[in-house]
Design a protein around this motif. Structure first.
Motif, PDB file in Angstrom:
ATOM      1  N   MET A 141      -6.292 -17.758   0.676  1.00  0.00           N
ATOM      2  CA  MET A 141      -6.400 -16.541   1.476  1.00  0.00           C
ATOM      3  C   MET A 141      -5.026 -16.043   1.891  1.00  0.00           C
ATOM      4  O   MET A 141      -4.751 -14.839   1.834  1.00  0.00           O
ATOM      5  N   ALA A 142      -4.146 -16.938   2.291  1.00  0.00           N
ATOM      6  CA  ALA A 142      -2.792 -16.547   2.705  1.00  0.00           C
ATOM      7  C   ALA A 142      -2.031 -15.942   1.529  1.00  0.00           C
ATOM      8  O   ALA A 142      -1.308 -14.953   1.698  1.00  0.00           O
ATOM      9  N   ALA A 143      -2.184 -16.526   0.343  1.00  0.00           N
ATOM     10  CA  ALA A 143      -1.517 -15.985  -0.843  1.00  0.00           C
ATOM     11  C   ALA A 143      -2.029 -14.577  -1.145  1.00  0.00           C
ATOM     12  O   ALA A 143      -1.248 -13.676  -1.475  1.00  0.00           O
ATOM     13  N   LEU A 144      -3.336 -14.377  -0.999  1.00  0.00           N
ATOM     14  CA  LEU A 144      -3.925 -13.057  -1.229  1.00  0.00           C
ATOM     15  C   LEU A 144      -3.406 -12.051  -0.197  1.00  0.00           C
ATOM     16  O   LEU A 144      -2.971 -10.958  -0.549  1.00  0.00           O
ATOM     17  N   VAL A 145      -3.445 -12.426   1.076  1.00  0.00           N
ATOM     18  CA  VAL A 145      -2.968 -11.536   2.136  1.00  0.00           C
ATOM     19  C   VAL A 145      -1.494 -11.203   1.927  1.00  0.00           C
ATOM     20  O   VAL A 145      -1.083 -10.049   2.047  1.00  0.00           O
ATOM     21  N   HIS A 146      -0.697 -12.215   1.583  1.00  0.00           N
ATOM     22  CA  HIS A 146       0.735 -11.987   1.350  1.00  0.00           C
ATOM     23  C   HIS A 146       0.934 -10.998   0.198  1.00  0.00           C
ATOM     24  O   HIS A 146       1.766 -10.086   0.287  1.00  0.00           O
ATOM     25  N   GLY A 147       0.178 -11.170  -0.867  1.00  0.00           N
ATOM     26  CA  GLY A 147       0.283 -10.263  -2.009  1.00  0.00           C
ATOM     27  C   GLY A 147      -0.138  -8.847  -1.655  1.00  0.00           C
ATOM     28  O   GLY A 147       0.512  -7.874  -2.055  1.00  0.00           O
ATOM     29  N   LEU A 148      -1.218  -8.720  -0.894  1.00  0.00           N
ATOM     30  CA  LEU A 148      -1.689  -7.395  -0.501  1.00  0.00           C
ATOM     31  C   LEU A 148      -0.708  -6.704   0.446  1.00  0.00           C
ATOM     32  O   LEU A 148      -0.503  -5.496   0.355  1.00  0.00           O
ATOM     33  N   CYS A 149      -0.111  -7.484   1.337  1.00  0.00           N
ATOM     34  CA  CYS A 149       0.841  -6.893   2.287  1.00  0.00           C
ATOM     35  C   CYS A 149       2.040  -6.288   1.581  1.00  0.00           C
ATOM     36  O   CYS A 149       2.622  -5.322   2.068  1.00  0.00           O
ATOM     37  N   SER A 150       2.392  -6.841   0.429  1.00  0.00           N
ATOM     38  CA  SER A 150       3.526  -6.274  -0.294  1.00  0.00           C
ATOM     39  C   SER A 150       3.185  -4.904  -0.872  1.00  0.00           C
ATOM     40  O   SER A 150       4.073  -4.157  -1.264  1.00  0.00           O
ATOM     41  N   GLU A 151       1.880  -4.562  -0.912  1.00  0.00           N
ATOM     42  CA  GLU A 151       1.445  -3.269  -1.434  1.00  0.00           C
ATOM     43  C   GLU A 151       1.220  -2.238  -0.329  1.00  0.00           C
ATOM     44  O   GLU A 151       0.935  -1.081  -0.608  1.00  0.00           O
ATOM     45  N   VAL A 152       1.321  -2.648   0.925  1.00  0.00           N
ATOM     46  CA  VAL A 152       1.036  -1.762   2.056  1.00  0.00           C
ATOM     47  C   VAL A 152       2.333  -1.122   2.550  1.00  0.00           C
ATOM     48  O   VAL A 152       3.342  -1.800   2.708  1.00  0.00           O
ATOM     49  N   SER A 153       2.281   0.156   2.779  1.00  0.00           N
ATOM     50  CA  SER A 153       3.452   0.872   3.285  1.00  0.00           C
ATOM     51  C   SER A 153       3.604   0.630   4.777  1.00  0.00           C
ATOM     52  O   SER A 153       2.629   0.673   5.524  1.00  0.00           O
ATOM     53  N   ALA A 154       4.816   0.417   5.195  1.00  0.00           N
ATOM     54  CA  ALA A 154       5.095   0.273   6.619  1.00  0.00           C
ATOM     55  C   ALA A 154       4.963   1.628   7.293  1.00  0.00           C
ATOM     56  O   ALA A 154       5.121   2.673   6.649  1.00  0.00           O
ATOM     57  N   ALA A 155       4.676   1.615   8.577  1.00  0.00           N
ATOM     58  CA  ALA A 155       4.576   2.865   9.329  1.00  0.00           C
ATOM     59  C   ALA A 155       5.871   3.655   9.174  1.00  0.00           C
ATOM     60  O   ALA A 155       6.959   3.119   9.313  1.00  0.00           O
ATOM     61  N   GLY A 156       5.746   4.907   8.843  1.00  0.00           N
ATOM     62  CA  GLY A 156       6.915   5.768   8.690  1.00  0.00           C
ATOM     63  C   GLY A 156       7.553   5.729   7.319  1.00  0.00           C
ATOM     64  O   GLY A 156       8.465   6.493   7.037  1.00  0.00           O
ATOM     65  N   ASP A 157       7.097   4.847   6.441  1.00  0.00           N
ATOM     66  CA  ASP A 157       7.650   4.730   5.093  1.00  0.00           C
ATOM     67  C   ASP A 157       7.002   5.794   4.208  1.00  0.00           C
ATOM     68  O   ASP A 157       5.809   5.746   3.950  1.00  0.00           O
ATOM     69  N   SER A 158       7.791   6.728   3.762  1.00  0.00           N
ATOM     70  CA  SER A 158       7.238   7.826   2.963  1.00  0.00           C
ATOM     71  C   SER A 158       7.518   7.680   1.464  1.00  0.00           C
ATOM     72  O   SER A 158       7.320   8.629   0.712  1.00  0.00           O
ATOM     73  N   ARG A 159       7.954   6.484   1.047  1.00  0.00           N
ATOM     74  CA  ARG A 159       8.225   6.290  -0.390  1.00  0.00           C
ATOM     75  C   ARG A 159       6.991   6.536  -1.245  1.00  0.00           C
ATOM     76  O   ARG A 159       7.096   6.968  -2.386  1.00  0.00           O
ATOM     77  N   TRP A 160       5.806   6.266  -0.678  1.00  0.00           N
ATOM     78  CA  TRP A 160       4.581   6.467  -1.447  1.00  0.00           C
ATOM     79  C   TRP A 160       4.396   7.942  -1.814  1.00  0.00           C
ATOM     80  O   TRP A 160       3.803   8.260  -2.837  1.00  0.00           O
ATOM     81  N   LEU A 161       4.955   8.868  -0.990  1.00  0.00           N
ATOM     82  CA  LEU A 161       4.864  10.285  -1.331  1.00  0.00           C
ATOM     83  C   LEU A 161       5.658  10.588  -2.601  1.00  0.00           C
ATOM     84  O   LEU A 161       5.206  11.356  -3.455  1.00  0.00           O
ATOM     85  N   GLU A 162       6.835   9.980  -2.717  1.00  0.00           N
ATOM     86  CA  GLU A 162       7.622  10.179  -3.931  1.00  0.00           C
ATOM     87  C   GLU A 162       6.920   9.543  -5.132  1.00  0.00           C
ATOM     88  O   GLU A 162       6.934  10.102  -6.225  1.00  0.00           O
ATOM     89  N   GLN A 163       6.281   8.396  -4.904  1.00  0.00           N
ATOM     90  CA  GLN A 163       5.518   7.773  -5.990  1.00  0.00           C
ATOM     91  C   GLN A 163       4.364   8.681  -6.414  1.00  0.00           C
ATOM     92  O   GLN A 163       4.082   8.820  -7.605  1.00  0.00           O
ATOM     93  N   LEU A 164       3.714   9.303  -5.447  1.00  0.00           N
ATOM     94  CA  LEU A 164       2.650  10.258  -5.762  1.00  0.00           C
ATOM     95  C   LEU A 164       3.218  11.422  -6.552  1.00  0.00           C
ATOM     96  O   LEU A 164       2.659  11.817  -7.581  1.00  0.00           O
ATOM     97  N   HIS A 165       4.326  11.960  -6.096  1.00  0.00           N
ATOM     98  CA  HIS A 165       4.966  13.093  -6.775  1.00  0.00           C
ATOM     99  C   HIS A 165       5.294  12.737  -8.232  1.00  0.00           C
ATOM    100  O   HIS A 165       5.117  13.566  -9.129  1.00  0.00           O
ATOM    101  N   GLN A 166       5.749  11.504  -8.462  1.00  0.00           N
ATOM    102  CA  GLN A 166       6.113  11.059  -9.817  1.00  0.00           C
ATOM    103  C   GLN A 166       4.903  10.576 -10.623  1.00  0.00           C
ATOM    104  O   GLN A 166       5.034  10.253 -11.792  1.00  0.00           O
ATOM    105  N   GLY A 167       3.730  10.465  -9.977  1.00  0.00           N
ATOM    106  CA  GLY A 167       2.537   9.958 -10.672  1.00  0.00           C
ATOM    107  C   GLY A 167       2.579   8.461 -10.861  1.00  0.00           C
ATOM    108  O   GLY A 167       1.922   7.918 -11.743  1.00  0.00           O
ATOM    109  N   ASP A 168       3.356   7.782 -10.026  1.00  0.00           N
ATOM    110  CA  ASP A 168       3.564   6.346 -10.156  1.00  0.00           C
ATOM    111  C   ASP A 168       2.778   5.575  -9.093  1.00  0.00           C
ATOM    112  O   ASP A 168       3.326   4.785  -8.348  1.00  0.00           O
ATOM    113  N   LEU A 169       1.483   5.846  -9.000  1.00  0.00           N
ATOM    114  CA  LEU A 169       0.618   5.129  -8.063  1.00  0.00           C
ATOM    115  C   LEU A 169      -0.454   4.401  -8.850  1.00  0.00           C
ATOM    116  O   LEU A 169      -0.888   4.858  -9.903  1.00  0.00           O
TER     117      LEU A 169
END
Length: 116
Positions: free
Chosen positions: A48-76
């Protein structure tokens, strides 16, 4: 004399936890001693800890807008092609209007569009 924390108390009462909790600590898990206690009681917390750790690496931190650029580039990692295309078009139009990404963050968070 300083009062013991609950984690210190558990480590004193369950010496076997000394060999387990550093693993959870190394993953950055909150309350690593509690994770170790669960493992010592037969719960599959290593997996469970390994799964949670892996999933957390996919979650954006509050205020992190890098995912918007990934969306813009189609890299999601999105399986819904038409939805991704519509979202890219909407983001492009908003940016063309001069709307800053930081103004889009509360809107996206409020609709559940990104993980925070």
């Amino acid at each position: 004399m300083p009062k013991k924390s609950y984690s210190e108390y558990l480590l004193e009462q369950h010496p076997e936890l000394h060999g387990l909790f550093p693993y959870y600590e190394s993953l950055g898990m909150a309350e690593p001693v509690l994770w170790a206690l669960s493992e010592s009681r037969g719960e599959p917390t290593v997996a469970m800890a390994a799964l949670v750790h892996g999933l957390c690496s996919e979650v954006s931190a509050a205020g992190d807008s890098r995912w918007l650029e990934q969306l813009h580039q189609g890299d999601l990692n999105v399986n819904e092609g038409p939805l991704l295309s519509d979202a890219q078009q909407a983001l492009g139009r908003l940016r063309a209007l001069g709307i800053a990404d930081d103004l889009l963050m509360p809107l996206a968070s409020g609709t559940g569009a990104c993980c925070q």
